[in-house]
Design a protein around this motif. Structure first.
Motif, PDB file in Angstrom:
ATOM      1  N   VAL A 351       0.857  -1.187   0.000  1.00 26.55           N
ATOM      2  CA  VAL A 351       0.000   0.000   0.000  1.00 26.55           C
ATOM      3  C   VAL A 351       0.890   1.233   0.000  1.00 26.55           C
ATOM      4  O   VAL A 351       1.762   1.380   0.867  1.00 26.55           O
ATOM      5  CB  VAL A 351      -0.951   0.009   1.223  1.00 26.55           C
ATOM      6  CG1 VAL A 351      -1.784   1.297   1.239  1.00 26.55           C
ATOM      7  CG2 VAL A 351      -1.834  -1.211   1.213  1.00 26.55           C
ATOM      8  N   LEU A 352       0.643   2.139  -0.990  1.00 26.66           N
ATOM      9  CA  LEU A 352       1.419   3.358  -1.071  1.00 26.66           C
ATOM     10  C   LEU A 352       0.733   4.469  -0.278  1.00 26.66           C
ATOM     11  O   LEU A 352      -0.491   4.623  -0.321  1.00 26.66           O
ATOM     12  CB  LEU A 352       1.564   3.786  -2.538  1.00 26.66           C
ATOM     13  CG  LEU A 352       2.351   2.816  -3.437  1.00 26.66           C
ATOM     14  CD1 LEU A 352       2.336   3.322  -4.869  1.00 26.66           C
ATOM     15  CD2 LEU A 352       3.765   2.660  -2.952  1.00 26.66           C
ATOM     16  N   ARG A 353       1.513   5.232   0.423  1.00 29.85           N
ATOM     17  CA  ARG A 353       0.958   6.364   1.152  1.00 29.85           C
ATOM     18  C   ARG A 353       0.631   7.492   0.176  1.00 29.85           C
ATOM     19  O   ARG A 353       1.281   7.652  -0.864  1.00 29.85           O
ATOM     20  CB  ARG A 353       1.960   6.849   2.196  1.00 29.85           C
ATOM     21  CG  ARG A 353       2.197   5.865   3.331  1.00 29.85           C
ATOM     22  CD  ARG A 353       3.155   6.438   4.344  1.00 29.85           C
ATOM     23  NE  ARG A 353       4.470   6.702   3.723  1.00 29.85           N
ATOM     24  CZ  ARG A 353       5.489   7.245   4.374  1.00 29.85           C
ATOM     25  NH1 ARG A 353       5.348   7.611   5.653  1.00 29.85           N
ATOM     26  NH2 ARG A 353       6.630   7.438   3.736  1.00 29.85           N
ATOM     27  N   GLN A 358       1.069  12.448  -7.189  1.00 34.95           N
ATOM     28  CA  GLN A 358       0.606  11.087  -7.482  1.00 34.95           C
ATOM     29  C   GLN A 358      -0.653  11.177  -8.341  1.00 34.95           C
ATOM     30  O   GLN A 358      -1.562  11.988  -8.093  1.00 34.95           O
ATOM     31  CB  GLN A 358       0.290  10.312  -6.186  1.00 34.95           C
ATOM     32  CG  GLN A 358       1.527   9.929  -5.402  1.00 34.95           C
ATOM     33  CD  GLN A 358       1.186   9.061  -4.189  1.00 34.95           C
ATOM     34  OE1 GLN A 358      -0.002   8.870  -3.909  1.00 34.95           O
ATOM     35  NE2 GLN A 358       2.193   8.584  -3.505  1.00 34.95           N
ATOM     36  N   VAL A 359      -0.732  10.372  -9.372  1.00 36.57           N
ATOM     37  CA  VAL A 359      -1.858  10.380 -10.305  1.00 36.57           C
ATOM     38  C   VAL A 359      -2.459   8.989 -10.331  1.00 36.57           C
ATOM     39  O   VAL A 359      -1.726   8.016 -10.520  1.00 36.57           O
ATOM     40  CB  VAL A 359      -1.411  10.799 -11.735  1.00 36.57           C
ATOM     41  CG1 VAL A 359      -2.620  10.728 -12.685  1.00 36.57           C
ATOM     42  CG2 VAL A 359      -0.830  12.190 -11.712  1.00 36.57           C
ATOM     43  N   VAL A 360      -3.740   8.903 -10.133  1.00 34.28           N
ATOM     44  CA  VAL A 360      -4.416   7.621 -10.213  1.00 34.28           C
ATOM     45  C   VAL A 360      -4.765   7.369 -11.666  1.00 34.28           C
ATOM     46  O   VAL A 360      -5.387   8.222 -12.323  1.00 34.28           O
ATOM     47  CB  VAL A 360      -5.711   7.632  -9.366  1.00 34.28           C
ATOM     48  CG1 VAL A 360      -6.446   6.305  -9.476  1.00 34.28           C
ATOM     49  CG2 VAL A 360      -5.380   7.956  -7.919  1.00 34.28           C
ATOM     50  N   PRO A 361      -4.320   6.244 -12.243  1.00 33.30           N
ATOM     51  CA  PRO A 361      -4.574   6.003 -13.656  1.00 33.30           C
ATOM     52  C   PRO A 361      -6.070   5.819 -13.926  1.00 33.30           C
ATOM     53  O   PRO A 361      -6.798   5.264 -13.088  1.00 33.30           O
ATOM     54  CB  PRO A 361      -3.803   4.736 -13.943  1.00 33.30           C
ATOM     55  CG  PRO A 361      -3.648   4.078 -12.631  1.00 33.30           C
ATOM     56  CD  PRO A 361      -3.569   5.185 -11.605  1.00 33.30           C
ATOM     57  N   GLU A 362      -6.507   6.343 -15.073  1.00 30.10           N
ATOM     58  CA  GLU A 362      -7.902   6.184 -15.436  1.00 30.10           C
ATOM     59  C   GLU A 362      -8.187   4.748 -15.820  1.00 30.10           C
ATOM     60  O   GLU A 362      -7.312   4.044 -16.328  1.00 30.10           O
ATOM     61  CB  GLU A 362      -8.224   7.120 -16.604  1.00 30.10           C
ATOM     62  CG  GLU A 362      -8.070   8.588 -16.240  1.00 30.10           C
ATOM     63  CD  GLU A 362      -8.389   9.475 -17.440  1.00 30.10           C
ATOM     64  OE1 GLU A 362      -8.650   8.911 -18.510  1.00 30.10           O
ATOM     65  OE2 GLU A 362      -8.324  10.710 -17.281  1.00 30.10           O
ATOM     66  N   ALA A 363      -9.457   4.391 -15.599  1.00 34.75           N
ATOM     67  CA  ALA A 363      -9.862   3.025 -15.962  1.00 34.75           C
ATOM     68  C   ALA A 363      -9.903   2.921 -17.487  1.00 34.75           C
ATOM     69  O   ALA A 363     -10.411   3.788 -18.180  1.00 34.75           O
ATOM     70  CB  ALA A 363     -11.219   2.699 -15.362  1.00 34.75           C
ATOM     71  N   SER A 364      -9.345   1.933 -18.024  1.00 32.44           N
ATOM     72  CA  SER A 364      -9.315   1.740 -19.474  1.00 32.44           C
ATOM     73  C   SER A 364     -10.674   1.265 -19.972  1.00 32.44           C
ATOM     74  O   SER A 364     -11.385   0.558 -19.243  1.00 32.44           O
ATOM     75  CB  SER A 364      -8.244   0.732 -19.834  1.00 32.44           C
ATOM     76  OG  SER A 364      -8.464  -0.499 -19.179  1.00 32.44           O
TER      77      SER A 364
END
Length: 364
Positions: A351-353, A358-364
């Motif tokens: 688990v990353l803090r 930080q960018v959450v990748p979009e759902a493909s």
């Protein structure tokens, strides 16, 4: 008589308390470098010249002597002798001032030529002091001989001239007995010692059957019978009165790696190989199926070689298992699988803090 080389260790331990002469190594020359001191820790070693050393010693540990030049005629007991330096070590001789120093005084030693052997006390009626100690002024010996039982040289010693002179024994040989070596008395048995009663106790009973194969060999006991007889020795065993394991001791205690047994096993193996080739050849010749005898023999030899290779591989695999390689490989595989499983669990539970950029990748 041949001698082994004289060593420096024997030179350092030249002083002995044994009265007998077992060899003449003390007459051999000694290298000068052994007598030199390289540091103050090295002991002081003195050695007489080889032609000045005494071959047969008549003054040995246990004798009583007096010293020439000592007007008090004090008797000294010989503690040890050094055949290399011709020195006699006496017991209880201390210098002035050493008596009350509180330290253990070192043993004094004197040259062999200063020692006179004490014979005994004799009566002299014509003197005021009727009993006087008599010493040997000149010694004589019989011809030495080698005692093969005790492995030492032996001879008899006697006094040919005494001081003072014994009038009624003038011209006679006065035999002098050798001192008796005191044997060390054994200590009382302690807590961890075995008593004599336990040593002489009979704890073995031989089997009732004959140990060879000329007579009937009893039936080997089963595991249950053996355990029953082992845990219940008072009960009568079901396999007889004879001991239940003794028939196997001759075979088990013999050396299996002796040359004769190795040769016997090799001959048996060679015989089995020839018999197997003979069996394959007879089987192929019995069923030719349109082949010639030569072709059948060649095919039998091929099958025999394949069988030999298979047996060799099976033996190699069996030895590989017996020495624990299979269990070692199993443990290695288990450790590797456990390590991979733990690594996969760490990656799964990673688990990353939440941090900046930080960018959450979009759902493909």
């Amino acid at each position: 008589m041949s001698y082994t080389p004289f060593t420096r260790r024997q030179l350092l331990n030249a002083a002995t308390t044994k009265p007998w002469t077992t060899s003449f190594k003390h007459l051999l020359p000694i290298p000068r470098k052994w007598l030199k001191r390289t540091s103050i820790r090295d002991p002081v070693i003195k050695a007489a010249r080889p032609h000045d050393r005494i071959k047969y010693w008549n003054i040995v540990p246990g004798d009583q002597i007096r010293l020439l030049g000592d007007k008090s005629n004090t008797l000294h007991e010989v503690l040890s002798i050094n055949r290399i330096s011709n020195r006699v070590f006496v017991k209880g001789a201390v210098n002035a001032g050493e008596e009350n120093s509180g330290k253990i005084p070192p043993s004094k030693n004197y040259h062999y030529s200063r020692c006179q052997l004490f014979i005994g006390n004799y009566e002299f009626p014509h003197l005021e002091q009727q009993t006087l100690p008599v010493f040997a002024q000149r010694l004589g010996t019989t011809k030495p001989f080698w005692n093969s039982f005790f492995h030492r040289f032996e001879w008899d010693r006697f006094a040919t001239k005494t001081i003072p002179v014994i009038s009624h024994m003038r011209g006679q040989r006065i035999p002098l007995s050798w001192p008796k070596v005191e044997k060390p008395s054994p200590p009382d048995p302690g807590l961890y010692d075995t008593t004599k009663e336990e040593v002489v106790k009979v704890t073995y009973s031989p089997p009732t059957f004959h140990p060879t194969l000329k007579t009937l060999v009893p039936r080997p006991p089963s595991e249950d019978e053996y355990l029953t007889a082992l845990y219940n020795p008072d009960t009568q065993p079901a396999f007889g009165e004879s001991p239940h394991v003794e028939m196997y001791l001759t075979k088990e205690l013999s050396n299996p790696h002796s040359r004769a047994k190795k040769l016997k096993r090799w001959k048996e193996h060679q015989f089995s190989k020839r018999e197997l080739l003979k069996e394959f050849t007879e089987k192929e010749l019995h069923n030719l199926n349109g082949r010639t005898a030569r072709e059948a023999k060649a095919e039998a030899a091929f099958k025999w070689r394949e069988q030999m290779e298979a047996e060799k591989e099976a033996t190699r695999k069996m030895r590989w298992k017996d020495r624990g390689e299979e269990a070692k490989l199993t443990r290695k595989k288990a450790r590797k699988a456990k390590k991979e499983m733990k690594q996969r669990q760490r990656l799964t539970q990673l688990v990353l803090r939440e941090e900046a950029n930080q960018v959450v990748p979009e759902a493909s």
